[in-house]
Design a protein around this motif. Structure first.
Motif, PDB file in Angstrom:
ATOM      1  N   ASP A   1       0.935  -1.314  -0.205  1.00 15.74           N
ATOM      2  CA  ASP A   1       0.117  -0.072   0.117  1.00 15.74           C
ATOM      3  C   ASP A   1       0.866   1.296   0.067  1.00 15.74           C
ATOM      4  O   ASP A   1       0.410   2.150  -0.664  1.00 15.74           O
ATOM      5  CB  ASP A   1      -0.967   0.030   1.214  1.00 15.74           C
ATOM      6  CG  ASP A   1      -2.075  -0.925   1.311  1.00 15.74           C
ATOM      7  OD1 ASP A   1      -2.202  -1.783   0.100  1.00 15.74           O
ATOM      8  OD2 ASP A   1      -2.737  -1.161   2.308  1.00 15.74           O
TER       9      ASP A   1
ATOM     10  N   ARG B   1       2.298   1.645  -3.407  1.00 14.54           N
ATOM     11  CA  ARG B   1       1.435   2.306  -4.269  1.00 14.54           C
ATOM     12  C   ARG B   1       0.853   3.785  -4.167  1.00 14.54           C
ATOM     13  O   ARG B   1       0.771   4.524  -5.024  1.00 14.54           O
ATOM     14  CB  ARG B   1      -0.090   1.555  -4.181  1.00 14.54           C
ATOM     15  CG  ARG B   1      -1.197   1.766  -5.339  1.00 14.54           C
ATOM     16  CD  ARG B   1      -2.357   0.593  -5.188  1.00 14.54           C
ATOM     17  NE  ARG B   1      -2.688   0.427  -3.889  1.00 14.54           N
ATOM     18  CZ  ARG B   1      -2.370  -0.820  -3.597  1.00 14.54           C
ATOM     19  NH1 ARG B   1      -1.565  -1.831  -4.000  1.00 14.54           N
ATOM     20  NH2 ARG B   1      -2.793  -1.233  -2.120  1.00 14.54           N
ATOM     21  N   ASN B   2       0.817   4.183  -2.870  1.00 12.98           N
ATOM     22  CA  ASN B   2       0.649   5.615  -2.322  1.00 12.98           C
ATOM     23  C   ASN B   2       1.734   6.414  -3.028  1.00 12.98           C
ATOM     24  O   ASN B   2       1.505   7.387  -3.389  1.00 12.98           O
ATOM     25  CB  ASN B   2       0.465   5.692  -1.038  1.00 12.98           C
ATOM     26  CG  ASN B   2      -1.131   5.007  -0.398  1.00 12.98           C
ATOM     27  OD1 ASN B   2      -1.648   4.789  -1.138  1.00 12.98           O
ATOM     28  ND2 ASN B   2      -1.068   4.761   0.818  1.00 12.98           N
ATOM     29  N   GLU B   3       2.750   5.868  -2.650  1.00 11.74           N
ATOM     30  CA  GLU B   3       4.122   6.833  -3.082  1.00 11.74           C
ATOM     31  C   GLU B   3       3.983   6.706  -4.718  1.00 11.74           C
ATOM     32  O   GLU B   3       4.304   7.933  -5.430  1.00 11.74           O
ATOM     33  CB  GLU B   3       5.425   5.859  -2.791  1.00 11.74           C
ATOM     34  CG  GLU B   3       6.592   6.947  -2.992  1.00 11.74           C
ATOM     35  CD  GLU B   3       7.825   6.282  -2.124  1.00 11.74           C
ATOM     36  OE1 GLU B   3       8.932   6.580  -3.009  1.00 11.74           O
ATOM     37  OE2 GLU B   3       7.807   5.974  -1.219  1.00 11.74           O
TER      38      GLU B   3
ATOM     39  N   ASN C   1       1.428   6.808  -6.660  1.00  9.67           N
ATOM     40  CA  ASN C   1       0.528   7.841  -7.017  1.00  9.67           C
ATOM     41  C   ASN C   1       0.761   9.157  -6.749  1.00  9.67           C
ATOM     42  O   ASN C   1       0.288  10.020  -7.531  1.00  9.67           O
ATOM     43  CB  ASN C   1      -0.962   7.392  -6.099  1.00  9.67           C
ATOM     44  CG  ASN C   1      -1.486   6.304  -6.635  1.00  9.67           C
ATOM     45  OD1 ASN C   1      -1.189   5.619  -7.719  1.00  9.67           O
ATOM     46  ND2 ASN C   1      -2.387   5.608  -5.861  1.00  9.67           N
ATOM     47  N   LEU C   2       1.391   9.386  -5.556  1.00  8.96           N
ATOM     48  CA  LEU C   2       1.878  10.743  -5.119  1.00  8.96           C
ATOM     49  C   LEU C   2       2.844  11.348  -6.381  1.00  8.96           C
ATOM     50  O   LEU C   2       3.039  12.415  -6.604  1.00  8.96           O
ATOM     51  CB  LEU C   2       2.675  10.565  -3.947  1.00  8.96           C
ATOM     52  CG  LEU C   2       2.868  11.955  -3.083  1.00  8.96           C
ATOM     53  CD1 LEU C   2       2.896  11.813  -1.621  1.00  8.96           C
ATOM     54  CD2 LEU C   2       4.143  12.830  -3.441  1.00  8.96           C
TER      55      LEU C   2
ATOM     56  N   VAL D   1      -4.107  13.392  -0.887  1.00  6.32           N
ATOM     57  CA  VAL D   1      -3.430  13.292   0.374  1.00  6.32           C
ATOM     58  C   VAL D   1      -3.231  14.777   1.011  1.00  6.32           C
ATOM     59  O   VAL D   1      -3.301  15.447   0.327  1.00  6.32           O
ATOM     60  CB  VAL D   1      -1.876  12.395   0.063  1.00  6.32           C
ATOM     61  CG1 VAL D   1      -2.039  11.163  -0.489  1.00  6.32           C
ATOM     62  CG2 VAL D   1      -1.099  13.372  -0.505  1.00  6.32           C
TER      63      VAL D   1
ATOM     64  N   THR E   1       1.768  14.315   4.402  1.00  2.00           N
ATOM     65  CA  THR E   1       1.994  12.999   3.739  1.00  2.00           C
ATOM     66  C   THR E   1       3.214  13.214   2.583  1.00  2.00           C
ATOM     67  O   THR E   1       4.213  12.466   2.552  1.00  2.00           O
ATOM     68  CB  THR E   1       0.883  12.484   2.770  1.00  2.00           C
ATOM     69  OG1 THR E   1      -0.051  12.025   3.784  1.00  2.00           O
ATOM     70  CG2 THR E   1       1.210  11.020   2.259  1.00  2.00           C
TER      71      THR E   1
END
Length: 191
Positions: free
Chosen positions: A14, A17-19, A21-22, A48, A52
């Protein structure tokens, strides 16, 4: 113990994936508004909080380097995937060039922002060449083997030509770098 082992990889997945997307949101923001775009705009685009972003990338330079590396990796990974998915090597090469152009437009802004740290930029440029020249060579070789382009196109020179055609595209709305690259591509076709 088994429960904590199972949740730990999920969190890492996760987080990755978040990184990603960022970083994609940051790259798009850099293309749209330049590398000096406010961090709050990047955060809003990524969905975010500003905290973050700073938790992942304490400084703007950290974010710039991460975006650069993320885009290099995306281009590097796309080459073989496109060769597998497309109906012809030339179609794969054309799609890869589109990705490469997107990267170059972002890269020019990043390069200007990172000029103050020439050593770090030099390292990133070497990374760029190490990762992307072999991918481009693979795509060019496949297209040449299929008879879709002339043989013996040097990948480094080809990428450099594309880069030169993209200079200024981010700041001049009347200049169509993709059209110029398309004309160059037409010149690769066998007579």
């Amino acid at each position: 113990m088994a429960g904590s082992g199972a949740s730990s990889p999920r969190k890492r997945s996760d987080a990755r994936r978040n990184e990603a997307n960022l970083l994609s949101a940051a790259a798009a923001s850099f293309v749209d508004a330049g590398v000096d775009v406010p961090v709050r705009d990047i955060a809003a685009r990524a969905g975010v909080g500003v905290g973050t972003i700073y938790r992942h990338f304490p400084t703007r330079a950290d974010l710039l380097v991460a975006v650069y590396r993320h885009q290099v990796e995306a281009c590097a990974e796309a080459g073989p995937t496109l060769l597998d998915q497309k109906t012809s090597p030339l179609a794969a090469l054309a799609d890869w060039i589109d990705l490469f152009i997107d990267f170059l437009v972002t890269k020019h802004g990043l390069a200007g922002a990172m000029q103050s740290d020439a050593a770090a930029f030099g390292t990133l440029h070497a990374y760029f060449l190490d990762r992307l020249v072999p991918v481009c060579a693979q795509l060019l070789g496949a297209a040449a083997s299929a008879g879709e382009i002339v043989p013996d196109v040097d990948a480094y020179g080809f990428m450099r030509a594309i880069g030169n055609l993209c200079i200024g595209a981010e700041s001049d709305p009347n200049y169509d770098a993709r059209r110029m690259v398309g004309l160059m591509m037409a010149g690769l076709r066998p007579q």
